[in-house]
Design a protein around this motif. Structure first.
Motif, PDB file in Angstrom:
ATOM      1  N   ASP A 234      62.129  27.979  46.178  1.00  0.00           N
ATOM      2  CA  ASP A 234      60.626  27.059  45.850  1.00  0.00           C
ATOM      3  C   ASP A 234      59.518  29.037  45.892  1.00  0.00           C
ATOM      4  N   PHE A 235      59.656  29.746  47.226  1.00  0.00           N
ATOM      5  CA  PHE A 235      58.963  30.776  46.964  1.00  0.00           C
ATOM      6  C   PHE A 235      58.990  31.599  45.560  1.00  0.00           C
ATOM      7  N   VAL A 236      60.071  31.723  45.611  1.00  0.00           N
ATOM      8  CA  VAL A 236      60.143  32.623  43.636  1.00  0.00           C
ATOM      9  C   VAL A 236      59.551  32.029  42.491  1.00  0.00           C
ATOM     10  N   ASP A 237      60.060  30.282  42.987  1.00  0.00           N
ATOM     11  CA  ASP A 237      59.449  30.316  41.533  1.00  0.00           C
ATOM     12  C   ASP A 237      57.735  30.151  41.550  1.00  0.00           C
ATOM     13  N   GLN A 238      57.227  30.215  42.514  1.00  0.00           N
ATOM     14  CA  GLN A 238      55.414  29.641  42.732  1.00  0.00           C
ATOM     15  C   GLN A 238      55.298  30.961  42.888  1.00  0.00           C
ATOM     16  N   ASN A 239      55.320  32.617  42.817  1.00  0.00           N
ATOM     17  CA  ASN A 239      55.084  33.452  43.447  1.00  0.00           C
ATOM     18  C   ASN A 239      55.625  34.993  42.308  1.00  0.00           C
ATOM     19  N   THR A 240      54.940  35.439  41.935  1.00  0.00           N
ATOM     20  CA  THR A 240      55.828  36.455  41.606  1.00  0.00           C
ATOM     21  C   THR A 240      56.275  37.855  42.531  1.00  0.00           C
ATOM     22  N   VAL A 241      57.409  38.195  42.761  1.00  0.00           N
ATOM     23  CA  VAL A 241      58.539  38.620  43.637  1.00  0.00           C
ATOM     24  C   VAL A 241      59.302  40.382  42.964  1.00  0.00           C
ATOM     25  N   ILE A 242      59.478  40.009  41.261  1.00  0.00           N
ATOM     26  CA  ILE A 242      59.845  40.845  40.888  1.00  0.00           C
ATOM     27  C   ILE A 242      59.035  41.531  39.606  1.00  0.00           C
ATOM     28  N   ILE A 243      59.741  42.449  39.398  1.00  0.00           N
ATOM     29  CA  ILE A 243      58.676  42.726  37.932  1.00  0.00           C
ATOM     30  C   ILE A 243      59.931  44.054  37.769  1.00  0.00           C
ATOM     31  N   SER A 244      59.656  44.046  35.937  1.00  0.00           N
ATOM     32  CA  SER A 244      60.969  44.009  35.849  1.00  0.00           C
ATOM     33  C   SER A 244      60.474  45.112  34.637  1.00  0.00           C
ATOM     34  N   LEU A 245      61.128  46.630  33.707  1.00  0.00           N
ATOM     35  CA  LEU A 245      61.342  46.589  31.809  1.00  0.00           C
ATOM     36  C   LEU A 245      61.753  46.216  31.109  1.00  0.00           C
ATOM     37  N   ILE A 246      60.695  45.955  30.662  1.00  0.00           N
ATOM     38  CA  ILE A 246      61.576  45.161  28.849  1.00  0.00           C
ATOM     39  C   ILE A 246      60.864  46.533  27.728  1.00  0.00           C
ATOM     40  N   ASN A 247      61.819  47.198  27.128  1.00  0.00           N
ATOM     41  CA  ASN A 247      61.181  48.328  26.205  1.00  0.00           C
ATOM     42  C   ASN A 247      61.705  47.810  25.029  1.00  0.00           C
ATOM     43  N   ALA A 248      60.775  47.801  24.092  1.00  0.00           N
ATOM     44  CA  ALA A 248      61.346  47.648  22.375  1.00  0.00           C
ATOM     45  C   ALA A 248      61.434  48.938  22.425  1.00  0.00           C
ATOM     46  N   ASN A 249      62.538  48.386  20.975  1.00  0.00           N
ATOM     47  CA  ASN A 249      63.345  49.324  20.696  1.00  0.00           C
ATOM     48  C   ASN A 249      62.612  50.242  19.726  1.00  0.00           C
ATOM     49  N   SER A 250      61.571  51.311  19.396  1.00  0.00           N
ATOM     50  CA  SER A 250      60.791  51.425  18.271  1.00  0.00           C
ATOM     51  C   SER A 250      61.559  52.122  17.477  1.00  0.00           C
ATOM     52  N   PRO A 251      61.222  52.143  16.041  1.00  0.00           N
ATOM     53  CA  PRO A 251      60.324  51.195  16.263  1.00  0.00           C
ATOM     54  C   PRO A 251      60.777  50.081  15.946  1.00  0.00           C
ATOM     55  N   MET A 252      59.568  48.465  16.158  1.00  0.00           N
ATOM     56  CA  MET A 252      59.368  47.389  15.926  1.00  0.00           C
ATOM     57  C   MET A 252      60.523  46.637  15.823  1.00  0.00           C
ATOM     58  N   ASN A 269      59.583  32.905  36.427  1.00  0.00           N
ATOM     59  CA  ASN A 269      57.819  33.139  36.419  1.00  0.00           C
ATOM     60  C   ASN A 269      57.789  34.597  37.008  1.00  0.00           C
ATOM     61  N   GLN A 270      58.819  35.141  36.879  1.00  0.00           N
ATOM     62  CA  GLN A 270      58.630  36.776  36.907  1.00  0.00           C
ATOM     63  C   GLN A 270      58.602  37.863  36.198  1.00  0.00           C
ATOM     64  N   ALA A 271      57.584  38.442  36.620  1.00  0.00           N
ATOM     65  CA  ALA A 271      56.563  40.184  36.071  1.00  0.00           C
ATOM     66  C   ALA A 271      57.530  40.669  34.461  1.00  0.00           C
ATOM     67  N   THR A 272      57.667  40.542  33.989  1.00  0.00           N
ATOM     68  CA  THR A 272      57.756  42.204  32.466  1.00  0.00           C
ATOM     69  C   THR A 272      56.726  42.867  31.839  1.00  0.00           C
ATOM     70  N   ILE A 273      57.638  44.055  32.072  1.00  0.00           N
ATOM     71  CA  ILE A 273      56.340  45.097  31.363  1.00  0.00           C
ATOM     72  C   ILE A 273      56.484  45.169  29.787  1.00  0.00           C
ATOM     73  N   ILE A 274      56.143  45.328  28.844  1.00  0.00           N
ATOM     74  CA  ILE A 274      57.094  45.153  27.648  1.00  0.00           C
ATOM     75  C   ILE A 274      56.416  46.007  27.284  1.00  0.00           C
ATOM     76  N   THR A 275      57.170  46.989  26.880  1.00  0.00           N
ATOM     77  CA  THR A 275      56.489  49.239  26.490  1.00  0.00           C
ATOM     78  C   THR A 275      57.376  49.454  25.224  1.00  0.00           C
ATOM     79  N   PRO A 276      56.160  49.126  24.265  1.00  0.00           N
ATOM     80  CA  PRO A 276      57.574  50.302  23.560  1.00  0.00           C
ATOM     81  C   PRO A 276      57.951  51.679  23.761  1.00  0.00           C
ATOM     82  N   PHE A 277      59.049  52.579  23.621  1.00  0.00           N
ATOM     83  CA  PHE A 277      59.444  53.307  24.012  1.00  0.00           C
ATOM     84  C   PHE A 277      59.929  54.562  23.376  1.00  0.00           C
TER      85      PHE A 277
END
Length: 527
Positions: A234-252, A269-277
């Motif tokens: 329940d805690f995981v569903d309601q709170n952010t305990v993980i953040i993860s790196l999602i790379n774009a395969n640049s370009p576009m 409900n966990q965080a992602t970092i959308i990152t163009p590399f």
């Protein structure tokens, strides 16, 4: 932290069995305070009290935003290998042509209205939880290198023991607020199983927040399952305990692997970092404005996608932008143009109301030399001045990200302490004004013995744990050690004195059982 999050964290603390380190006192604590901390003297995430530095005016920002809208509408972004993603975009009103998505103006920004501008990533030790966004800056270690430069000076493939060592160093480092993710790639463990060892190491050998696996959707699911064992479902569903790196395969382009992992984390409900590399000149235009346009278009598409999956899922505007040598094609770091991209991208993130990630202590140098120091300082200074919220690669990066260096890690940690001190700004309290000292000393005397100096000398100035400011004679008598040698010695001392934070035995056994069962369920694969 909101009251409901505090209550939830407190309610689970006894069950999770946090703790482990005792606070040191006396002379050791005073030395730690002067140097920004030491093992056992942890600092909270940075709360910046300095204004951000901006390189674009309103006209420039509006131009980049308009150009990005044009790219999204006319050129489009490819979402490859994921039929569900295409269906979600079609339902949202985008034009889908094969695997290329064309976005009506305003669609992505409208979807991002549900994304939080600030969120808390919870650690199993509530004292280590961090704010992502606003005036907070979080330092996380290097991410991704397959090689290490060890304490004997050898460049070799990384092992799972190296991985655990870097987790331990990050746990002990006062100026590292986050355990990070793939602090090095343990190539002695099968590819399809190493994520289990890495996630477990973050959970067992540190009590700071950590990052999840993104190399396959199934590995992201394993990360979430392990987090539920550690924190409670329940805690995981309601709170952010993980953040993860999602790379774009640049370009576009967003590929099937990154899309699959992003969907898993967003749904939970966990965080992602959308990152163009981006290596500008190869993966984006050679100009700063052109690179910023592409960065914004890619982030808008990727970040908005997380909101299609689950509205309100936390997402971070990320960018990793470097340049290349136009003579050799090799990546370069610490140069002016990537700093300008970081400043501009931070402004774009603030306009969107999203937390921002960039930067770190980046260098192309092969060893911890002057090139490494200059390039890392140039990158880190602009990272901080931009107002970055999540700083990946803050410590340990060497050789363009191919190497995690023990010595460089310790040297970078020392610099992070200085950045944290600078971010505190100028103390304008009564004590900071020091008028009593000026009155006491008067003309022609000195401040060494006055009451104000005596009351403040222990914490008045940052004291580096690496730099040598002693006389030549003393330096010579102590072995004429260079900075990297002193850093290596300090790393050995930290690892020798490491003590794991307490973890409830039942939870630890459940985690180990999960790892063992998952490993037993599949044959080893090394590709």
């Amino acid at each position: 932290m909101p009251a409901d999050e505090n209550t939830a964290a407190e309610a689970t603390e006894a069950r999770r069995g946090r703790g482990g380190r005792g606070e040191r006192g006396g002379a050791a604590a005073r030395r730690a305070a002067r140097s920004g901390g030491g093992p056992g003297q942890q600092l909270t995430y940075v709360t910046r009290k300095l204004p951000v530095y901006e390189v674009l005016g309103e006209e420039g920002i509006a131009l980049i935003e308009a150009n990005a809208d044009t790219v999204l509408e006319e050129v489009g972004i490819e979402f490859r290998g994921d039929a569900e993603a295409l269906a979600l975009w079609k339902e949202a009103g985008a034009e889908v042509k094969g695997e290329r998505i064309h976005f009506p103006k305003g669609l992505c920004r409208s979807l991002l209205s549900t994304a939080p501008s600030i969120f808390t990533q919870h650690a199993r030790n509530p004292e280590r939880s961090v704010q992502i966004g606003g005036d907070a800056t979080v330092f996380a270690p290097v991410y991704g290198p397959p090689f290490v430069r060890d304490l004997d000076g050898n460049r070799r493939y990384a092992t799972v023991e190296d991985f655990r060592n870097f987790v331990k160093l990050a746990y002990m480092a006062p100026n590292i607020h986050h355990s990070g993710g793939t602090v090095c790639e343990p190539v002695d463990v099968p590819v399809n199983k190493r994520h289990l060892d890495m996630v477990y190491a973050h959970m067992r050998f540190s009590d700071k927040p950590f990052m999840g696996s993104v190399t396959a959707p199934e590995r992201a699911e394993d990360t979430v399952a392990m987090a539920k064992i550690l924190f409670g479902e329940d805690f995981v569903d309601q709170n952010t305990v993980i953040i993860s790196l999602i790379n774009a395969n640049s370009p576009m382009v967003f590929d099937e692997t990154m899309l699959g992992a992003a969907k898993v984390y967003a749904r939970h409900n966990q965080a992602t970092i959308i990152t163009p590399f981006i290596l500008a000149g190869a993966m984006s235009p050679v100009t700063v404005a052109g690179t910023l346009t592409q960065v914004l278009a890619e982030v808008l598409a990727g970040a908005a996608f997380t909101q299609l999956v689950r509205p309100g899922a936390p997402v971070v505007f990320g960018t990793f932008a470097s340049s290349i040598s136009m003579q050799s094609g090799a990546p370069t770091f610490g140069t002016p143009e990537p700093s300008l991209v970081s400043y501009g991208a931070a402004q774009l993130a603030r306009r969107l109301g999203l937390p921002f990630r960039t930067g770190g202590s980046l260098t192309a140098s092969k060893v911890s030399d002057a090139q490494a120091a200059y390039e890392s300082a140039n990158t880190l200074n602009s990272t901080m001045l931009a107002g970055t919220n999540f700083v990946l690669h803050a410590a340990g990066w060497l050789e363009g990200g191919l190497v995690s260096s023990y010595e460089k890690f310790m040297m970078d940690v020392d610099q992070l302490g200085m950045q944290q001190r600078i971010a505190e700004g100028v103390d304008l309290s009564e004590n900071g004004q020091a008028m009593d000292a000026i009155r006491e000393v008067g003309p022609g005397s000195h401040y060494l013995g006055c009451a104000h100096t005596q009351a403040n000398f222990q914490t008045a100035f940052y004291r580096s744990a690496i730099a040598d400011n002693n006389s030549y004679e003393q330096w010579s008598s102590e072995g004429e050690k260079a900075a990297h040698q002193r850093a290596g010695q300090l790393a050995r001392q930290w690892l020798d004195t490491y003590q794991a934070p307490a973890l409830d035995e039942a939870i630890d056994e459940a985690l180990k059982d999960f790892v063992a069962r998952k490993k037993d369920s599949m044959p080893d694969a090394f590709s």
